[in-house]
Design a protein around this motif. Structure first.
Motif, PDB file in Angstrom:
ATOM      1  N   VAL A  97       0.868  -1.127   0.109  1.00  0.00           N
ATOM      2  CA  VAL A  97       0.037   0.038   0.126  1.00  0.00           C
ATOM      3  C   VAL A  97       0.757   1.204   0.114  1.00  0.00           C
ATOM      4  CG1 VAL A  97      -1.846   1.057   1.180  1.00  0.00           C
ATOM      5  CG2 VAL A  97      -1.996  -1.085   1.202  1.00  0.00           C
ATOM      6  N   LEU A  98       1.775   1.277   0.815  1.00  0.00           N
ATOM      7  CA  LEU A  98       2.766   2.341   1.029  1.00  0.00           C
ATOM      8  C   LEU A  98       3.558   2.686  -0.377  1.00  0.00           C
ATOM      9  CD1 LEU A  98       4.361   1.851   4.410  1.00  0.00           C
ATOM     10  CD2 LEU A  98       2.555   3.498   3.888  1.00  0.00           C
ATOM     11  N   LEU A  99       4.084   1.489  -1.245  1.00  0.00           N
ATOM     12  CA  LEU A  99       4.695   1.794  -2.320  1.00  0.00           C
ATOM     13  C   LEU A  99       4.180   2.059  -3.596  1.00  0.00           C
ATOM     14  CD1 LEU A  99       7.495  -0.844  -1.433  1.00  0.00           C
ATOM     15  CD2 LEU A  99       7.476   1.576  -1.153  1.00  0.00           C
ATOM     16  N   PHE A 152       6.388  -3.859  -7.751  1.00  0.00           N
ATOM     17  CA  PHE A 152       6.404  -4.672  -8.807  1.00  0.00           C
ATOM     18  C   PHE A 152       7.802  -4.270  -9.416  1.00  0.00           C
ATOM     19  CE2 PHE A 152       1.729  -4.278  -9.333  1.00  0.00           C
ATOM     20  CZ  PHE A 152       1.301  -5.386  -8.312  1.00  0.00           C
ATOM     21  N   SER A 153       8.561  -4.323  -8.815  1.00  0.00           N
ATOM     22  CA  SER A 153      10.138  -3.741  -8.969  1.00  0.00           C
ATOM     23  C   SER A 153      10.985  -4.537  -8.060  1.00  0.00           C
ATOM     24  CB  SER A 153      10.303  -2.352  -9.305  1.00  0.00           C
ATOM     25  OG  SER A 153      10.278  -1.519  -7.824  1.00  0.00           O
ATOM     26  N   MET A 154      12.310  -4.627  -8.491  1.00  0.00           N
ATOM     27  CA  MET A 154      13.377  -4.968  -7.580  1.00  0.00           C
ATOM     28  C   MET A 154      13.663  -4.222  -6.374  1.00  0.00           C
ATOM     29  SD  MET A 154      15.196  -7.391  -6.592  1.00  0.00           S
ATOM     30  CE  MET A 154      15.250  -8.617  -7.970  1.00  0.00           C
ATOM     31  N   THR A 155      13.591  -2.789  -6.831  1.00  0.00           N
ATOM     32  CA  THR A 155      13.730  -1.520  -5.811  1.00  0.00           C
ATOM     33  C   THR A 155      12.848  -1.810  -4.471  1.00  0.00           C
ATOM     34  OG1 THR A 155      14.525  -0.170  -7.641  1.00  0.00           O
ATOM     35  CG2 THR A 155      13.741   0.695  -5.383  1.00  0.00           C
ATOM     36  N   GLY A 156      11.562  -1.926  -4.924  1.00  0.00           N
ATOM     37  CA  GLY A 156      10.588  -2.148  -3.774  1.00  0.00           C
ATOM     38  C   GLY A 156      10.720  -3.418  -3.098  1.00  0.00           C
ATOM     39  N   VAL A 157      11.351  -4.481  -3.732  1.00  0.00           N
ATOM     40  CA  VAL A 157      11.319  -5.802  -3.016  1.00  0.00           C
ATOM     41  C   VAL A 157      12.674  -5.551  -2.055  1.00  0.00           C
ATOM     42  CG1 VAL A 157      12.321  -8.417  -3.312  1.00  0.00           C
ATOM     43  CG2 VAL A 157      10.575  -7.359  -4.813  1.00  0.00           C
ATOM     44  N   ILE A 158      13.977  -5.073  -2.507  1.00  0.00           N
ATOM     45  CA  ILE A 158      15.004  -4.815  -1.530  1.00  0.00           C
ATOM     46  C   ILE A 158      14.490  -3.959  -0.578  1.00  0.00           C
ATOM     47  CG2 ILE A 158      17.296  -3.632  -1.438  1.00  0.00           C
ATOM     48  CD1 ILE A 158      17.716  -4.515  -4.196  1.00  0.00           C
ATOM     49  N   ALA A 165      17.947 -14.651   0.380  1.00  0.00           N
ATOM     50  CA  ALA A 165      17.883 -15.486  -0.833  1.00  0.00           C
ATOM     51  C   ALA A 165      16.859 -16.367  -0.964  1.00  0.00           C
ATOM     52  CB  ALA A 165      19.197 -16.345  -0.855  1.00  0.00           C
ATOM     53  N   SER A 166      16.190 -16.710   0.256  1.00  0.00           N
ATOM     54  CA  SER A 166      15.262 -17.854   0.005  1.00  0.00           C
ATOM     55  C   SER A 166      13.845 -17.169   0.403  1.00  0.00           C
ATOM     56  CB  SER A 166      15.676 -18.732   1.229  1.00  0.00           C
ATOM     57  OG  SER A 166      15.733 -18.178   2.479  1.00  0.00           O
ATOM     58  N   ALA A 167      13.637 -15.928   0.466  1.00  0.00           N
ATOM     59  CA  ALA A 167      12.440 -15.321   0.837  1.00  0.00           C
ATOM     60  C   ALA A 167      11.605 -15.536  -0.464  1.00  0.00           C
ATOM     61  CB  ALA A 167      12.809 -13.689   1.036  1.00  0.00           C
ATOM     62  N   PHE A 168      10.273 -15.502  -0.050  1.00  0.00           N
ATOM     63  CA  PHE A 168       9.359 -15.962  -0.812  1.00  0.00           C
ATOM     64  C   PHE A 168       8.240 -14.914  -1.190  1.00  0.00           C
ATOM     65  CE2 PHE A 168       4.985 -17.920  -1.879  1.00  0.00           C
ATOM     66  CZ  PHE A 168       5.097 -18.110  -3.156  1.00  0.00           C
ATOM     67  N   ALA A 169       7.577 -14.939   0.046  1.00  0.00           N
ATOM     68  CA  ALA A 169       6.401 -13.886   0.359  1.00  0.00           C
ATOM     69  C   ALA A 169       6.532 -12.536  -0.216  1.00  0.00           C
ATOM     70  CB  ALA A 169       5.924 -13.736   1.743  1.00  0.00           C
ATOM     71  N   THR A 170       7.582 -11.766   0.150  1.00  0.00           N
ATOM     72  CA  THR A 170       7.923 -10.525  -0.298  1.00  0.00           C
ATOM     73  C   THR A 170       8.137 -10.329  -1.703  1.00  0.00           C
ATOM     74  OG1 THR A 170       8.775  -9.930   2.049  1.00  0.00           O
ATOM     75  CG2 THR A 170       9.574  -8.617   0.084  1.00  0.00           C
ATOM     76  N   PRO A 171       9.008 -11.180  -2.284  1.00  0.00           N
ATOM     77  CA  PRO A 171       9.104 -11.006  -3.597  1.00  0.00           C
ATOM     78  C   PRO A 171       7.837 -11.255  -4.542  1.00  0.00           C
ATOM     79  CG  PRO A 171      10.906 -12.306  -2.994  1.00  0.00           C
ATOM     80  CD  PRO A 171      10.145 -11.973  -1.844  1.00  0.00           C
ATOM     81  N   SER A 172       7.200 -12.152  -4.080  1.00  0.00           N
ATOM     82  CA  SER A 172       5.837 -12.726  -4.727  1.00  0.00           C
ATOM     83  C   SER A 172       4.841 -11.548  -4.690  1.00  0.00           C
ATOM     84  CB  SER A 172       5.268 -14.034  -3.908  1.00  0.00           C
ATOM     85  OG  SER A 172       4.234 -14.535  -4.697  1.00  0.00           O
ATOM     86  N   ILE A 173       4.793 -10.797  -3.499  1.00  0.00           N
ATOM     87  CA  ILE A 173       3.740  -9.851  -3.312  1.00  0.00           C
ATOM     88  C   ILE A 173       4.111  -8.372  -3.873  1.00  0.00           C
ATOM     89  CG2 ILE A 173       2.251  -8.374  -1.565  1.00  0.00           C
ATOM     90  CD1 ILE A 173       2.479 -11.153   0.061  1.00  0.00           C
ATOM     91  N   ILE A 174       5.594  -7.920  -3.646  1.00  0.00           N
ATOM     92  CA  ILE A 174       6.052  -6.954  -4.023  1.00  0.00           C
ATOM     93  C   ILE A 174       6.507  -6.899  -5.329  1.00  0.00           C
ATOM     94  CG2 ILE A 174       7.769  -4.966  -3.549  1.00  0.00           C
ATOM     95  CD1 ILE A 174       5.379  -5.126  -1.343  1.00  0.00           C
ATOM     96  N   GLY A 175       7.089  -8.091  -5.688  1.00  0.00           N
ATOM     97  CA  GLY A 175       7.760  -8.152  -7.080  1.00  0.00           C
ATOM     98  C   GLY A 175       6.903  -8.495  -8.241  1.00  0.00           C
ATOM     99  N   GLY A 176       5.689  -9.262  -7.779  1.00  0.00           N
ATOM    100  CA  GLY A 176       4.905  -9.765  -8.761  1.00  0.00           C
ATOM    101  C   GLY A 176       5.433 -10.735  -9.751  1.00  0.00           C
ATOM    102  N   ARG A 177       4.794 -10.725 -10.875  1.00  0.00           N
ATOM    103  CA  ARG A 177       5.492 -11.573 -12.011  1.00  0.00           C
ATOM    104  C   ARG A 177       6.597 -10.944 -12.652  1.00  0.00           C
ATOM    105  NH1 ARG A 177       3.876 -16.447 -11.231  1.00  0.00           N
ATOM    106  NH2 ARG A 177       4.544 -16.835 -13.297  1.00  0.00           N
ATOM    107  N   VAL A 181       9.315  -9.951 -11.378  1.00  0.00           N
ATOM    108  CA  VAL A 181      10.602  -9.991 -10.485  1.00  0.00           C
ATOM    109  C   VAL A 181      10.569 -11.403 -10.077  1.00  0.00           C
ATOM    110  CG1 VAL A 181      11.878  -9.376  -8.646  1.00  0.00           C
ATOM    111  CG2 VAL A 181      10.680  -7.500  -9.671  1.00  0.00           C
ATOM    112  N   LYS A 182      11.320 -12.290 -11.013  1.00  0.00           N
ATOM    113  CA  LYS A 182      10.997 -13.658 -10.535  1.00  0.00           C
ATOM    114  C   LYS A 182      12.452 -14.043  -9.947  1.00  0.00           C
ATOM    115  CE  LYS A 182       9.110 -16.309 -13.335  1.00  0.00           C
ATOM    116  NZ  LYS A 182       8.028 -16.711 -12.168  1.00  0.00           N
ATOM    117  N   VAL A 183      12.628 -14.641  -8.785  1.00  0.00           N
ATOM    118  CA  VAL A 183      13.598 -15.094  -7.999  1.00  0.00           C
ATOM    119  C   VAL A 183      13.524 -16.434  -7.941  1.00  0.00           C
ATOM    120  CG1 VAL A 183      14.065 -12.918  -6.852  1.00  0.00           C
ATOM    121  CG2 VAL A 183      12.488 -14.381  -5.888  1.00  0.00           C
ATOM    122  N   VAL A 184      14.624 -17.126  -7.204  1.00  0.00           N
ATOM    123  CA  VAL A 184      14.701 -18.684  -7.088  1.00  0.00           C
ATOM    124  C   VAL A 184      13.488 -19.080  -6.401  1.00  0.00           C
ATOM    125  CG1 VAL A 184      15.862 -20.546  -6.164  1.00  0.00           C
ATOM    126  CG2 VAL A 184      17.113 -18.763  -7.107  1.00  0.00           C
TER     127      VAL A 184
END
Length: 289
Positions: A127-129, A153-159, A224-236, A238-241
């Protein structure tokens, strides 16, 4: 002196048996089954095949698509770790110089978010971003930007969000090292004419390095193993492992390939942790001997 009996020798094993059984049941057995699953073949029409081989690992190691995913994950984890160090070390030093009342209140504020689910915190950050979120509204209001930044939906937001999530772990690690800091050495350096900058880089920082390295290991592994944050903030976008593994299991239904991705991620993290642990042990010997 009485000779130890069999019961005396077996007592440590009996006391540790519940923890060992819990470890085997919740960690060792699932990891073993995942490793075995990663060796199975997969057919789009017939599903998982009993034939064992290394074809899934070969597909990952030879495909540039997966190379980009692993490199993106490594870059994300390194970025979060670096920012946590830049923010966590000064913040811990400031906490150490506060009065006990303010220090306790500050620790409650810093560690309080750990009591809240990562998913809930991540949804709050989404919501904030957003384009009309608080961050962009403030930046537009003070005139720093002319149009909303794409933080969602960007790497900046995920970081940004991962840094908020894992910063307390860095502060805890540095704080534990700070408790072993000999303040008399710092005072002696200042009395001999050393500047504040020289005292920090030559006296304080070397003694904090074991805590910084320990915190960096924790933050890197969790990022490196995070899932929830890249999935919600990064969306489709930003795909990580972790999200790639999820897609293979639930979207493509290629469980062996998803298991192989998970095993390779585990191996990579273990190698980083083992190498970093040796560096930490070396720093401990240099600082405390």
């Amino acid at each position: 002196m009485a000779k130890p009996t069999f019961l005396d020798r077996g007592t440590p094993w009996l006391l540790s048996m519940p923890a060992l059984l819990l470890f085997l049941g919740l960690l060792a057995v699932p990891l073993t089954l995942t490793a075995i699953l990663s060796l199975n073949a997969f057919d789009g029409m017939r599903g998982i095949q009993p034939a064992l081989g290394l074809q899934n690992y070969a597909e990952i190691l030879l495909d540039s698509y997966y190379h980009q995913i692993f490199l993106r994950t490594a870059g994300m984890a390194l970025g979060v770790t670096f920012i946590c160090i830049l923010l966590g070390v000064p913040e811990t030093l400031i906490l150490s110089r506060m009065t006990p009342l303010w220090r306790g209140s500050s620790f409650a504020i810093i560690l309080g978010p750990l009591l809240i689910s990562v998913v809930v915190r991540t949804l709050g950050w989404s919501v904030l971003l957003g384009n009309r979120g608080l961050v962009n509204s403030v930046l537009l209001g003070i005139g720093l930007i002319d149009q909303p930044l794409r933080l969602l939906f960007s790497m900046t937001g995920v970081i940004i969000v991962l840094t908020h999530v894992f910063l307390p772990f860095m502060i805890i690690a540095v704080w534990s090292a700070l408790q072993r800091l000999d303040r008399q050495v710092e005072h002696a350096a200042r009395s001999l004419g050393a500047t504040s900058t020289s005292t920090f880089f030559r006296i304080i920082l070397p003694q904090l390095m074991p805590g910084i390295l320990s915190g960096a290991i924790i933050v890197f592994a969790l990022s490196a193993s995070a899932f929830a944050t890249p999935s919600i903030i990064g969306g489709r976008r930003v795909k990580v492992v972790a999200t790639a593994t999820y897609d293979e299991f639930l979207n493509s239904l290629n469980w062996p390939l998803g298991a192989a991705i998970a095993v390779l991620l585990l191996v990579a993290i273990v190698l980083v942790i083992v190498g970093s642990n040796r560096l930490v042990e070396r720093r401990f010997k240099e600082v405390f001997t």
